[in-house]
Design an enzyme around this catalytic site. Structure first.
Site, PDB file in Angstrom:
ATOM      1  N   SER A   8       0.845  -1.194   0.000  1.00  8.59           N
ATOM      2  CA  SER A   8       0.000   0.000   0.000  1.00  8.59           C
ATOM      3  C   SER A   8       0.874   1.235   0.000  1.00  8.59           C
ATOM      4  O   SER A   8       1.678   1.446   0.910  1.00  8.59           O
ATOM      5  CB  SER A   8      -0.884   0.009   1.249  1.00  8.59           C
ATOM      6  OG  SER A   8      -1.412   1.317   1.421  1.00  8.59           O
ATOM      7  N   HIS A  31      -1.021  -1.437  -4.338  1.00  9.63           N
ATOM      8  CA  HIS A  31      -2.305  -1.129  -3.694  1.00  9.63           C
ATOM      9  C   HIS A  31      -2.418   0.386  -3.497  1.00  9.63           C
ATOM     10  O   HIS A  31      -1.584   1.008  -2.842  1.00  9.63           O
ATOM     11  CB  HIS A  31      -2.362  -1.850  -2.341  1.00  9.63           C
ATOM     12  CG  HIS A  31      -3.690  -1.760  -1.662  1.00  9.63           C
ATOM     13  ND1 HIS A  31      -4.734  -2.625  -1.947  1.00  9.63           N
ATOM     14  CD2 HIS A  31      -4.150  -0.919  -0.710  1.00  9.63           C
ATOM     15  CE1 HIS A  31      -5.772  -2.315  -1.181  1.00  9.63           C
ATOM     16  NE2 HIS A  31      -5.450  -1.279  -0.427  1.00  9.63           N
ATOM     17  N   ASP A  66      -4.780   3.358  -2.121  1.00  9.24           N
ATOM     18  CA  ASP A  66      -5.915   3.682  -1.254  1.00  9.24           C
ATOM     19  C   ASP A  66      -6.460   5.059  -1.599  1.00  9.24           C
ATOM     20  O   ASP A  66      -5.774   6.068  -1.446  1.00  9.24           O
ATOM     21  CB  ASP A  66      -5.465   3.660   0.212  1.00  9.24           C
ATOM     22  CG  ASP A  66      -5.202   2.244   0.696  1.00  9.24           C
ATOM     23  OD1 ASP A  66      -6.113   1.403   0.569  1.00  9.24           O
ATOM     24  OD2 ASP A  66      -4.095   1.976   1.197  1.00  9.24           O
ATOM     25  N   MET A  99      -9.194   7.820  -0.713  1.00  8.89           N
ATOM     26  CA  MET A  99     -10.065   8.216   0.405  1.00  8.89           C
ATOM     27  C   MET A  99     -10.613   9.618   0.176  1.00  8.89           C
ATOM     28  O   MET A  99      -9.900  10.482  -0.334  1.00  8.89           O
ATOM     29  CB  MET A  99      -9.264   8.194   1.704  1.00  8.89           C
ATOM     30  CG  MET A  99      -8.558   6.882   1.981  1.00  8.89           C
ATOM     31  SD  MET A  99      -7.776   6.907   3.601  1.00  8.89           S
ATOM     32  CE  MET A  99      -6.941   5.304   3.570  1.00  8.89           C
ATOM     33  N   HIS A 116      -8.224   0.619  -4.289  1.00 11.26           N
ATOM     34  CA  HIS A 116      -9.183   0.416  -3.203  1.00 11.26           C
ATOM     35  C   HIS A 116      -9.926   1.731  -2.971  1.00 11.26           C
ATOM     36  O   HIS A 116      -9.365   2.679  -2.419  1.00 11.26           O
ATOM     37  CB  HIS A 116      -8.386  -0.015  -1.955  1.00 11.26           C
ATOM     38  CG  HIS A 116      -9.216  -0.209  -0.734  1.00 11.26           C
ATOM     39  ND1 HIS A 116      -8.663  -0.380   0.527  1.00 11.26           N
ATOM     40  CD2 HIS A 116     -10.565  -0.275  -0.556  1.00 11.26           C
ATOM     41  CE1 HIS A 116      -9.618  -0.540   1.401  1.00 11.26           C
ATOM     42  NE2 HIS A 116     -10.786  -0.467   0.786  1.00 11.26           N
ATOM     43  N   MET A 125     -12.299   4.054  -1.217  1.00  9.25           N
ATOM     44  CA  MET A 125     -13.027   4.344   0.035  1.00  9.25           C
ATOM     45  C   MET A 125     -13.696   5.702  -0.148  1.00  9.25           C
ATOM     46  O   MET A 125     -13.356   6.685   0.510  1.00  9.25           O
ATOM     47  CB  MET A 125     -12.040   4.331   1.212  1.00  9.25           C
ATOM     48  CG  MET A 125     -11.571   2.923   1.561  1.00  9.25           C
ATOM     49  SD  MET A 125     -10.056   2.915   2.543  1.00  9.25           S
ATOM     50  CE  MET A 125      -8.847   2.966   1.211  1.00  9.25           C
ATOM     51  N   MET A 163     -11.179  -6.192   5.194  1.00 17.15           N
ATOM     52  CA  MET A 163     -10.497  -5.168   5.988  1.00 17.15           C
ATOM     53  C   MET A 163     -10.222  -5.736   7.380  1.00 17.15           C
ATOM     54  O   MET A 163     -11.139  -6.139   8.085  1.00 17.15           O
ATOM     55  CB  MET A 163     -11.366  -3.912   6.117  1.00 17.15           C
ATOM     56  CG  MET A 163     -11.528  -3.097   4.852  1.00 17.15           C
ATOM     57  SD  MET A 163      -9.990  -2.626   4.034  1.00 17.15           S
ATOM     58  CE  MET A 163      -9.150  -1.691   5.324  1.00 17.15           C
ATOM     59  N   ASP A 175      -6.357  -6.592   4.240  1.00 20.54           N
ATOM     60  CA  ASP A 175      -5.816  -5.227   4.241  1.00 20.54           C
ATOM     61  C   ASP A 175      -5.908  -4.611   5.625  1.00 20.54           C
ATOM     62  O   ASP A 175      -6.994  -4.389   6.144  1.00 20.54           O
ATOM     63  CB  ASP A 175      -6.647  -4.403   3.238  1.00 20.54           C
ATOM     64  CG  ASP A 175      -6.128  -2.992   3.040  1.00 20.54           C
ATOM     65  OD1 ASP A 175      -5.055  -2.661   3.577  1.00 20.54           O
ATOM     66  OD2 ASP A 175      -6.806  -2.230   2.329  1.00 20.54           O
ATOM     67  N   GLY A 183      -2.864  -3.684   9.025  1.00 19.33           N
ATOM     68  CA  GLY A 183      -2.149  -4.212  10.190  1.00 19.33           C
ATOM     69  C   GLY A 183      -1.392  -5.503   9.945  1.00 19.33           C
ATOM     70  O   GLY A 183      -1.019  -6.196  10.895  1.00 19.33           O
TER      71      GLY A 183
HETATM   72  C1  DX5 Z   1      -6.518   1.472   5.340  1.00 17.12           C
HETATM   73  C2  DX5 Z   1      -5.983   1.072   3.998  1.00 17.12           C
HETATM   74  C3  DX5 Z   1      -4.835   0.117   4.039  1.00 17.12           C
HETATM   75  C4  DX5 Z   1      -3.649   0.573   4.815  1.00 17.12           C
HETATM   76  C5  DX5 Z   1      -2.750  -0.583   5.121  1.00 17.12           C
HETATM   77  O1  DX5 Z   1      -7.675   2.209   5.156  1.00 17.12           O
HETATM   78  O2  DX5 Z   1      -6.997   0.475   3.232  1.00 17.12           O
HETATM   79  O3  DX5 Z   1      -4.468  -0.249   2.717  1.00 17.12           O
HETATM   80  O4  DX5 Z   1      -2.920   1.534   4.141  1.00 17.12           O
HETATM   81  O5  DX5 Z   1      -1.689  -0.078   5.828  1.00 17.12           O
HETATM   82  P1  DX5 Z   1      -1.033  -0.841   7.062  1.00 17.12           P
HETATM   83  O6  DX5 Z   1      -0.318  -2.002   6.473  1.00 17.12           O
HETATM   84  O7  DX5 Z   1      -0.134   0.200   7.622  1.00 17.12           O
HETATM   85  O8  DX5 Z   1      -2.121  -1.234   7.996  1.00 17.12           O
HETATM   86 ZN    ZN Z   2      -6.524  -0.476   1.238  1.00 19.54          ZN
END
Ligand code: DX5
Ligand code: ZN
Length: 219
Positions: free
Chosen positions: A9, A34, A36, A38, A67, A69, A138, A176, A178
């Site tokens: 990501s 990946h 993200d 947002m 992804h 969001m 998630m 996705d 942690g």
């Molecule tokens: C959270 C994202 C993830 C996040 C993952 O909303 O969708 O892709 O960036 O990052 P880590 O690996 O730091 O949890």
């Molecule tokens: Zn993501």
């Protein structure tokens, strides 16, 4: 058993030099990138949009795993498809008509994913499993990198894996949030095909991308 794929990501990358960061990820052995997206409305954070993604496209031939969001998502799908996304993943809560949004993604010949938040039931995705290519589980609440893995989400992976195998569907499971060297193996054992990771890949071992991708893959 097919081999595990790693989708770093770029949320944890240096946003002032995203093009080079993506090149470095490709050199380091990433399978996908990946991205993200947002909107500050569906999740409490804002990142990048289709214009930036289209500019990044020339830096790698790896698939862009986008992804979304954002809500409402439907009318933006075209923009992300044209920007160069290869997989477009949406959340059921972000559209009035999930089937129609999946069909919109497929109409641009893109792979379609559906993402389930930690509190979103797998019942939301079961009826559309035959229409999609990917389920994104998630394992944190979406919005930010660096959060703690929610272990209970692995149960959803196990149930979905069983369902997908029984129906012999070509649907991949991606996880996705942690993901680290301690829990990656648990996710793989539960049935995950693709690991997303931001913090672990960019920050562990002084940011040694190659080492961190390899460690996740072989964990
Ligand atoms: C959270 C994202 C993830 C996040 C993952 O909303 O969708 O892709 O960036 O990052 P880590 O690996 O730091 O949890
Ligand atoms: Zn993501």
């Amino acid at each position: 058993m097919n081999s595990i794929k790693i989708s770093p990501s770029i949320l944890s990358a240096d946003f002032s030099k995203l093009g080079n960061e993506i090149k470095d990820l490709e050199k380091a052995g990433a399978d996908l990138i990946h991205i993200d997206v947002m909107d500050g409305h569906f999740v409490p954070n804002i990142t990048i949009g289709p214009e930036v993604i289209s500019k990044l496209r020339k830096y790698t031939s790896l698939p862009f795993d986008v992804h979304l969001m954002i809500s409402p998502v439907h009318n933006f799908i075209k923009n992300f498809a044209e920007a160069g996304a290869d997989i477009i993943t949406i959340h059921p809560e972000a559209t009035d008509n999930l089937v129609s949004s999946i069909k919109e993604i497929k109409s641009y010949n893109k792979k379609a994913g559906v993402s389930l938040n930690p509190e979103t039931s797998i019942e939301n995705v079961k009826p559309v499993l035959n229409l999609i290519d990917l389920v994104l589980i998630m394992s944190v609440h979406p919005g930010f990198g660096g959060q703690k893995f929610i272990e209970s989400t692995l149960e959803k992976v196990r149930i979905l894996k069983k369902e997908i195998s029984e129906k012999k569907l070509p649907v991949k499971i991606e996880i996705d949030g942690g993901i680290n060297f301690q829990n990656a193996n648990k996710a793989i054992k539960a049935g995950v095909d693709i690991l997303v990771s931001g913090t672990t890949i960019f920050k562990e071992n002084s940011g040694d991308l190659k080492k961190n991708i390899k460690l996740l893959r072989t964990s």
